[in-house]
Design an enzyme around this catalytic site. Structure first.
Site, short mmCIF file in Angstrom:
data_model
loop_
_atom_site.label_atom_id
_atom_site.label_comp_id
_atom_site.label_asym_id
_atom_site.label_seq_id
_atom_site.Cartn_x
_atom_site.Cartn_y
_atom_site.Cartn_z
N TYR A 26 -3.34 -14.39 -23.67
CA TYR A 26 -4.08 -13.23 -23.16
C TYR A 26 -4.96 -13.63 -21.97
O TYR A 26 -5.24 -12.82 -21.08
CB TYR A 26 -4.90 -12.57 -24.27
CG TYR A 26 -5.16 -11.10 -24.02
CD1 TYR A 26 -4.11 -10.19 -23.88
CD2 TYR A 26 -6.47 -10.62 -23.92
CE1 TYR A 26 -4.36 -8.85 -23.64
CE2 TYR A 26 -6.72 -9.27 -23.69
CZ TYR A 26 -5.66 -8.40 -23.55
OH TYR A 26 -5.91 -7.07 -23.30
N LYS B 154 -11.49 -7.96 -20.54
CA LYS B 154 -11.81 -7.03 -21.64
C LYS B 154 -13.23 -7.28 -22.16
O LYS B 154 -13.91 -6.34 -22.60
CB LYS B 154 -10.80 -7.17 -22.78
CG LYS B 154 -9.39 -6.68 -22.44
CD LYS B 154 -9.36 -5.21 -22.03
CE LYS B 154 -7.94 -4.68 -21.94
NZ LYS B 154 -7.88 -3.37 -21.26
P1 NAP Z 1 0.77 0.78 -19.48
O1 NAP Z 1 1.58 1.88 -20.01
O2 NAP Z 1 1.44 -0.19 -18.57
O3 NAP Z 1 -0.57 1.37 -18.81
C1 NAP Z 1 -1.36 0.63 -17.92
C2 NAP Z 1 -1.68 1.56 -16.79
O4 NAP Z 1 -2.60 0.98 -15.85
C3 NAP Z 1 -0.43 1.91 -15.99
O5 NAP Z 1 -0.33 3.31 -15.86
C4 NAP Z 1 -0.71 1.24 -14.66
O6 NAP Z 1 -0.02 1.84 -13.58
C5 NAP Z 1 -2.20 1.43 -14.58
N1 NAP Z 1 -2.79 0.70 -13.46
C6 NAP Z 1 -2.70 -0.62 -13.18
N2 NAP Z 1 -3.34 -0.89 -12.03
C7 NAP Z 1 -3.86 0.28 -11.58
C8 NAP Z 1 -4.61 0.67 -10.44
N3 NAP Z 1 -5.00 -0.20 -9.51
N4 NAP Z 1 -4.96 1.98 -10.30
C9 NAP Z 1 -4.58 2.90 -11.21
N5 NAP Z 1 -3.85 2.60 -12.30
C10 NAP Z 1 -3.49 1.31 -12.48
O7 NAP Z 1 0.20 -0.12 -20.69
P2 NAP Z 1 -0.75 0.23 -21.92
O8 NAP Z 1 -0.49 -0.86 -22.90
O9 NAP Z 1 -0.61 1.63 -22.32
O10 NAP Z 1 -2.20 -0.05 -21.32
C11 NAP Z 1 -3.24 0.90 -21.33
C12 NAP Z 1 -4.55 0.25 -21.69
O11 NAP Z 1 -4.51 -0.15 -23.06
C13 NAP Z 1 -4.86 -1.03 -20.90
O12 NAP Z 1 -6.26 -1.09 -20.65
C14 NAP Z 1 -4.47 -2.12 -21.88
O13 NAP Z 1 -5.11 -3.35 -21.62
C15 NAP Z 1 -4.95 -1.48 -23.16
N6 NAP Z 1 -4.43 -2.07 -24.39
C16 NAP Z 1 -3.09 -2.24 -24.57
C17 NAP Z 1 -2.63 -2.80 -25.75
C18 NAP Z 1 -1.15 -3.02 -25.98
O14 NAP Z 1 -0.79 -3.80 -26.87
N7 NAP Z 1 -0.27 -2.35 -25.25
C19 NAP Z 1 -3.52 -3.19 -26.76
C20 NAP Z 1 -4.90 -2.98 -26.55
C21 NAP Z 1 -5.34 -2.43 -25.36
P3 NAP Z 1 1.31 1.07 -13.05
O15 NAP Z 1 2.26 0.99 -14.19
O16 NAP Z 1 1.78 1.92 -11.95
O17 NAP Z 1 0.89 -0.30 -12.59
#
Ligand code: NAP
Length: 260
Positions: free
Chosen positions: A155, A162
């Site tokens: 990570y 985070k």
């Molecule tokens: P995701 O579907 O890939 O979502 C991440 C989003 O962030 C995407 O829409 C991405 O857009 C956007 N992003 C990145 N850089 C950006 C920028 N400069 N301006 C605007 N948008 C931007 O993945 P996700 O897992 O759902 O992630 C959402 C949140 O949940 C994140 O904060 C992640 O760390 C958190 N989270 C995820 C998990 C997990 O296991 N998946 C667990 C705990 C927390 P693009 O795709 O166009 O880059």
């Protein structure tokens, strides 16, 4: 009547229908909210717009959260269209893939700054603009992960981002509390998404998370969405400055018991 009936909310960070933000969208739409979304660049607009239309979104605008001019334009568009905002969900993170692959001790200044900027500071940047168009009763929420408080293999720099995000949540909650605005973070267990694909050996992380959790399984996108919906609703009117875990109990236990 849904718990979000009559409320207008932004959900930032839909990449596709696997995104955590999409789980949040489904819940908030079901509970009656009027929703608005961002997309990052033209390529993403093609994926976000049909999803947004399927929940009758009244606002879909471009926003790269690393760009102050785009932030200003986005929130000006929200104010022009809606006048007032009731809630905002920030579900955005980014770190350079190569930086995530390296041992944390080898993180470059540039990769560190970029991960912290997009994954942590962007919540502050959005919150300061959203707060100007929120009334008492408004709510903000961001998405975090256990890697903020534990050293989770692979990570790396995202864990540091985070940690900054969770601390920012507490300071934002302090500042905005006097205006009646709540700010919380939701710490989700691992879910297979686009962002997650950047984390090395994510499959093992998911297996260990399931084995070590009290419910003996991984959390689902819908479960995170429902908890997020509660946190931005009036049902959570007494909750602010919190990191709320939605991880089938993993963080409370001692971790993966092994295969015996
Ligand atoms: P995701 O579907 O890939 O979502 C991440 C989003 O962030 C995407 O829409 C991405 O857009 C956007 N992003 C990145 N850089 C950006 C920028 N400069 N301006 C605007 N948008 C931007 O993945 P996700 O897992 O759902 O992630 C959402 C949140 O949940 C994140 O904060 C992640 O760390 C958190 N989270 C995820 C998990 C997990 O296991 N998946 C667990 C705990 C927390 P693009 O795709 O166009 O880059």
């Amino acid at each position: 009547m849904g718990v979000l009936e009559g409320k207008k909310g932004l959900i930032l960070g839909i990449a596709n229908n696997k995104s955590i933000a999409w789980g949040v969208t489904k819940s908030c739409h079901r509970e009656g909210a009027e929703l608005g979304f961002n997309y990052l660049g033209d390529a993403l607009e093609k994926r976000v717009r049909p999803l947004a239309e399927s929940v009758n979104a009244t606002l879909v605008e471009p926003l790269d959260v690393s760009d102050d001019a785009q932030l200003d334009a986005f929130f000006a568009a929200v104010e022009a269209k809606w006048g007032q905002l009731d809630f905002m969900v920030h579900s955005i993170a980014y770190a350079d893939k190569n930086a995530l692959k390296q041992p944390f001790s080898q993180t470059s200044r540039q990769a560190f700054q970029q991960a912290l900027d997009i994954s942590a500071y962007s919540f502050v940047a959005c919150a300061q603009r959203a707060a100007r168009i929120m009334s008492p009763g408004g709510a903000m929420l961001t998405m975090t992960y256990l890697g903020a408080v534990r050293s989770v293999p692979n990570y790396n720099v995202m864990g540091v981002a985070k940690a900054a995000l969770e601390a920012s949540t507490r300071y934002l909650a302090y500042d905005l509390g006097e205006h009646g605005i709540r700010v919380n973070a939701l710490s989700a267990g691992p879910i297979r998404t686009l962002a997650a694909s950047g984390i090395g050996d994510f499959r093992t992380l998911m297996t260990k998370a399931a084995r070590g959790s009290f419910l003996k399984r991984n959390v689902t996108q819908d479960e995170v969405g429902n908890a997020a919906c509660y946190l931005v609703s009036d049902w959570a009117s007494g909750v602010t400055g919190e990191v709320h875990y939605v991880d089938t109990g993993f963080n409370v236990g001692v971790g993966d018991p092994g295969e015996s």
